[in-house]
Scaffold this motif. Structure first.
Motif, PDB file in Angstrom:
ATOM      1  N   ALA A 332     -24.901 110.530  27.858  1.00 49.95           N
ATOM      2  CA  ALA A 332     -26.354 110.323  27.854  1.00 49.95           C
ATOM      3  C   ALA A 332     -26.699 108.864  28.155  1.00 49.95           C
ATOM      4  CB  ALA A 332     -26.945 110.730  26.508  1.00 49.95           C
ATOM      5  N   SER A 333     -25.747 107.951  27.882  1.00 53.02           N
ATOM      6  CA  SER A 333     -26.033 106.528  28.107  1.00 53.02           C
ATOM      7  C   SER A 333     -25.202 105.921  29.227  1.00 53.02           C
ATOM      8  CB  SER A 333     -25.777 105.726  26.826  1.00 53.02           C
ATOM      9  OG  SER A 333     -24.411 105.791  26.469  1.00 53.02           O
ATOM     10  N   SER A 334     -24.055 106.516  29.549  1.00 52.99           N
ATOM     11  CA  SER A 334     -23.198 105.896  30.564  1.00 52.99           C
ATOM     12  C   SER A 334     -22.188 106.912  31.086  1.00 52.99           C
ATOM     13  CB  SER A 334     -22.438 104.704  29.969  1.00 52.99           C
ATOM     14  OG  SER A 334     -21.591 105.132  28.910  1.00 52.99           O
ATOM     15  N   PHE A 335     -21.692 106.668  32.302  1.00 49.24           N
ATOM     16  CA  PHE A 335     -20.615 107.514  32.814  1.00 49.24           C
ATOM     17  C   PHE A 335     -19.654 106.689  33.654  1.00 49.24           C
ATOM     18  CE2 PHE A 335     -18.333 110.140  35.800  1.00 49.24           C
ATOM     19  CZ  PHE A 335     -17.835 111.115  34.959  1.00 49.24           C
ATOM     20  N   LEU A 336     -18.377 106.821  33.331  1.00 46.16           N
ATOM     21  CA  LEU A 336     -17.310 106.291  34.177  1.00 46.16           C
ATOM     22  C   LEU A 336     -16.341 107.439  34.407  1.00 46.16           C
ATOM     23  CD1 LEU A 336     -16.629 102.826  32.530  1.00 46.16           C
ATOM     24  CD2 LEU A 336     -17.569 103.204  34.808  1.00 46.16           C
ATOM     25  N   GLU A 337     -15.823 107.547  35.621  1.00 45.98           N
ATOM     26  CA  GLU A 337     -14.883 108.639  35.892  1.00 45.98           C
ATOM     27  C   GLU A 337     -13.701 108.564  34.920  1.00 45.98           C
ATOM     28  OE1 GLU A 337     -12.212 107.319  39.470  1.00 45.98           O
ATOM     29  OE2 GLU A 337     -14.273 106.770  39.848  1.00 45.98           O
ATOM     30  N   PRO A 338     -13.032 109.709  34.655  1.00 46.86           N
ATOM     31  CA  PRO A 338     -12.037 109.755  33.566  1.00 46.86           C
ATOM     32  C   PRO A 338     -10.665 109.175  33.907  1.00 46.86           C
ATOM     33  CG  PRO A 338     -12.290 111.915  34.579  1.00 46.86           C
ATOM     34  CD  PRO A 338     -13.308 111.027  35.235  1.00 46.86           C
ATOM     35  N   LEU A 339     -10.615 108.208  34.809  1.00 40.39           N
ATOM     36  CA  LEU A 339      -9.343 107.649  35.280  1.00 40.39           C
ATOM     37  C   LEU A 339      -8.508 107.050  34.152  1.00 40.39           C
ATOM     38  CD1 LEU A 339      -7.503 106.954  37.649  1.00 40.39           C
ATOM     39  CD2 LEU A 339      -8.898 104.940  38.087  1.00 40.39           C
ATOM     40  N   GLU A 340      -9.150 106.396  33.194  1.00 43.74           N
ATOM     41  CA  GLU A 340      -8.419 105.808  32.068  1.00 43.74           C
ATOM     42  C   GLU A 340      -8.810 106.468  30.738  1.00 43.74           C
ATOM     43  OE1 GLU A 340      -5.999 103.664  31.595  1.00 43.74           O
ATOM     44  OE2 GLU A 340      -5.629 102.864  33.601  1.00 43.74           O
ATOM     45  N   SER A 341      -9.286 107.705  30.819  1.00 41.40           N
ATOM     46  CA  SER A 341      -9.615 108.490  29.610  1.00 41.40           C
ATOM     47  C   SER A 341     -10.567 107.752  28.679  1.00 41.40           C
ATOM     48  CB  SER A 341      -8.334 108.845  28.845  1.00 41.40           C
ATOM     49  OG  SER A 341      -7.349 109.356  29.705  1.00 41.40           O
ATOM     50  N   THR A 342     -11.604 107.131  29.249  1.00 40.70           N
ATOM     51  CA  THR A 342     -12.485 106.281  28.435  1.00 40.70           C
ATOM     52  C   THR A 342     -13.676 107.026  27.838  1.00 40.70           C
ATOM     53  OG1 THR A 342     -13.525 105.646  30.518  1.00 40.70           O
ATOM     54  CG2 THR A 342     -11.937 104.115  29.588  1.00 40.70           C
ATOM     55  N   GLY A 343     -13.881 108.297  28.197  1.00 37.30           N
ATOM     56  CA  GLY A 343     -15.067 109.015  27.723  1.00 37.30           C
ATOM     57  C   GLY A 343     -15.193 109.036  26.217  1.00 37.30           C
ATOM     58  N   LEU A 344     -14.144 109.512  25.533  1.00 38.92           N
ATOM     59  CA  LEU A 344     -14.201 109.595  24.069  1.00 38.92           C
ATOM     60  C   LEU A 344     -14.123 108.205  23.433  1.00 38.92           C
ATOM     61  CD1 LEU A 344     -12.150 112.832  23.839  1.00 38.92           C
ATOM     62  CD2 LEU A 344     -14.379 112.569  22.816  1.00 38.92           C
ATOM     63  N   GLN A 345     -13.417 107.288  24.094  1.00 38.80           N
ATOM     64  CA  GLN A 345     -13.353 105.908  23.600  1.00 38.80           C
ATOM     65  C   GLN A 345     -14.757 105.316  23.508  1.00 38.80           C
ATOM     66  OE1 GLN A 345     -11.246 103.275  26.266  1.00 38.80           O
ATOM     67  NE2 GLN A 345     -12.040 101.446  25.317  1.00 38.80           N
ATOM     68  N   LEU A 346     -15.559 105.499  24.568  1.00 41.59           N
ATOM     69  CA  LEU A 346     -16.911 104.935  24.576  1.00 41.59           C
ATOM     70  C   LEU A 346     -17.800 105.602  23.535  1.00 41.59           C
ATOM     71  CD1 LEU A 346     -17.282 104.424  28.412  1.00 41.59           C
ATOM     72  CD2 LEU A 346     -17.432 102.622  26.686  1.00 41.59           C
ATOM     73  N   ILE A 347     -17.577 106.889  23.276  1.00 42.62           N
ATOM     74  CA  ILE A 347     -18.328 107.574  22.216  1.00 42.62           C
ATOM     75  C   ILE A 347     -18.013 106.945  20.858  1.00 42.62           C
ATOM     76  CG2 ILE A 347     -18.509 109.746  20.915  1.00 42.62           C
ATOM     77  CD1 ILE A 347     -18.083 111.205  23.648  1.00 42.62           C
ATOM     78  N   VAL A 348     -16.724 106.834  20.552  1.00 49.65           N
ATOM     79  CA  VAL A 348     -16.314 106.288  19.242  1.00 49.65           C
ATOM     80  C   VAL A 348     -16.793 104.850  19.089  1.00 49.65           C
ATOM     81  CG1 VAL A 348     -14.342 105.656  17.790  1.00 49.65           C
ATOM     82  CG2 VAL A 348     -14.326 107.835  19.025  1.00 49.65           C
ATOM     83  N   MET A 349     -16.587 104.031  20.113  1.00 48.42           N
ATOM     84  CA  MET A 349     -16.998 102.624  20.024  1.00 48.42           C
ATOM     85  C   MET A 349     -18.519 102.506  19.879  1.00 48.42           C
ATOM     86  SD  MET A 349     -14.132 101.185  20.010  1.00 48.42           S
ATOM     87  CE  MET A 349     -14.390  99.431  20.198  1.00 48.42           C
TER      88      MET A 349
END
Length: 502
Positions: A332-349
């Motif tokens: 909802a706030s940002s998107f980066l392709e999952p190349l370094e598996s950052t999706g859940l990292q950005l949620i937690v952070m």
């Protein structure tokens, strides 16, 4: 968090973003002072693509008091020691980004400076030979590293839909109220412009002091209700499409995510206990959807378990992650392709930062500004790290040539210039990716600096050669003693056999 009147937090959207936010906020707030309500619709479903994670998820689970083996069992999960990159840089290249370093520094000088000196003398051992995590991973072995003498960290692969369901149980036990429903409209305060309530299709309305937008790409509150502008990064990150399909698992259970570069993008392979997750990320300017789909289906090991699903996306972020009384978490706030598996990292952070700067019922703009500053800085640095994977490529196809022609951000240009001139990675404070991660990508893609640290010349070459050889032998020997990933799962956290999920 505040005294007096109870503070109402409303989370719109379930999935991993909504339930991670609900569980962490409930765990870290006083039930008497805070009421947390999560609204989700069963019919909307979630994007079950980002199924690989980084070690911050282990910290998130620990904060929630989740038993690791129970969590792996309930989500059909496996363990992850890093990402293997195949055919990046040049076809035939293979390198590994591990959740570990390359061994301890010698008199303050990082291992890679000695490696660079040896390389100049004709030694052709890859830098990965000094990674203990890679030595374990490449044999498909896994056991958690001894916390007393940790040589690597680990993360997970799991079924994102099962994880959301698992966290739903955790959060509701912590007092979060779940309401089923779809939002139809919202109320804004005439004076402040804050969101005061959301209305559901079934006639229920829910008012709140603070709203969390976890509606994914829809960005129903942060984007649509508050018209928060989007900062588009597609001039740097050319991929804008993904096609994903689960398949039957074949072969040994690997303890890493695999990313394989293709003519028009790259493909992921994520091993779960009951199936494999596969996807192709590409730019529709260079590859048709059909070509990407055919390439994906042609490279999957086992039989596909469902029709491939197509996703369109734009890399970038909302100008504010927190606007008025609404915080966007996840896509909802940002998107980066999952190349370094950052999706859940950005949620937690994102949630942990919110807990750190949590507002009272009246929001102090200083807290909001600091949250936005830190969030923007974090995602810009991750953006630079991802751009580097593409920019360093020497592949000849039109897509890869276009990636090399990109006018990269000044912040990345600075990192690459300093690296090339000195063999040092200039890091700011609180970077998401530390020196070993940058080394994995820079050296893995053949970006060899012009110089190395002069202190690496203090000892005679033969002494360094011998010391580095002993290091490689010790790593290989120790890694042999680690049990297989499959055995570890079978013994400690095997999921009950179920029909494969679609």
């Amino acid at each position: 968090m505040n005294s007096g009147h109870q503070q109402d937090i409303v989370i719109l959207g379930g999935g991993a973003a909504g339930w991670i936010a609900a569980a962490l906020l409930a765990r870290k707030s006083n039930r008497h002072q805070t009421r947390i309500t999560l609204v989700e619709s069963e019919e909307i479903g979630i994007i079950g693509v980002g199924e690989a994670t980084v070690p911050v998820l282990a910290q998130c689970n620990a904060l929630l008091g989740i038993d690791e083996c129970d969590f792996i069992r309930r989500t059909q999960g496996t363990f992850k020691l890093g990402i293997e990159f195949c055919d990046w840089g040049v076809t035939g290249n293979r390198h590994f980004h591990a959740f570990s370093d390359y061994g301890h520094a010698v008199e303050g000088v990082s291992t890679h400076h000695y490696w660079l000196r040896l390389r100049r003398s004709g030694d052709d051992h890859p830098i990965d030979d000094y990674s203990f995590a890679y030595a374990v991973a490449k044999n498909n072995n896994f056991t958690p590293s001894d916390p007393q003498n940790s040589r690597y960290h680990h993360a997970y692969h799991f079924d994102a839909a099962l994880y959301a369901r698992f966290l739903r149980d955790v959060a509701t036990e912590l007092g979060v109220q779940r309401i089923e429903g779809k939002m139809t409209h919202f109320d804004l305060d005439g004076e402040s412009g804050d969101i005061t309530a959301i209305h559901l299709a079934n006639g229920v309305s829910i008012s709140g002091d603070l709203f969390l937008d976890c509606t994914g790409f829809a960005s129903a509150l942060l984007g649509k209700a508050l018209h928060t502008p989007f900062v588009d990064w597609s001039r740097w990150l050319l991929c804008n499409s993904a096609v994903a399909a689960p398949s039957k698992r074949t072969g040994a259970l690997m303890p890493f995510t695999r990313s394989t570069a293709h003519a028009g993008g790259w493909r992921w392979a994520i091993p779960l206990q009951h199936r494999s997750g596969n996807g192709m990320v590409y730019s529709s300017d260079f590859w048709s959807d059909e070509a990407a789909r055919d390439s994906l289906l042609g490279s999957i090991g086992g039989d596909p378990l469902a029709e491939p699903r197509l996703f369109r996306f734009t890399s970038g972020h909302r100008k504010q992650f927190w606007n008025r009384n609404c915080v966007g978490i996840g896509f909802a706030s940002s998107f980066l392709e999952p190349l370094e598996s950052t999706g859940l990292q950005l949620i937690v952070m994102g949630v942990l930062k919110l807990i750190q700067y949590f507002p009272g019922r009246v929001i102090d703009p200083v807290l909001r500004d600091e949250y936005n500053r830190l969030s923007t800085r974090e995602i810009e640095r991750i953006r630079d790290f991802i751009i580097a994977h593409y920019y360093l490529s020497r592949r000849s196809e039109p897509f890869w040539a276009a990636c090399r022609d990109v006018e990269i951000p000044d912040s990345l240009r600075h990192k690459l210039d300093v690296w090339n001139a000195s063999g040092q990675v200039p890091l700011g404070d609180a970077e998401s990716y530390m020196e070993p991660s940058w080394l994995a990508i820079l050296l893995g893609n053949g970006a060899i600096p012009a110089r190395y640290n002069r202190s690496a010349d203090l000892y005679p070459l033969e002494q360094i050669r011998k010391g580095m050889e002993l290091r490689r032998e010790e790593i290989a020997r120790s890694a042999q003693a680690v049990t297989s990933h499959q055995d570890f799962i079978d013994r400690h956290c095997k999921a009950p056999q179920t029909a494969p999920a679609g």
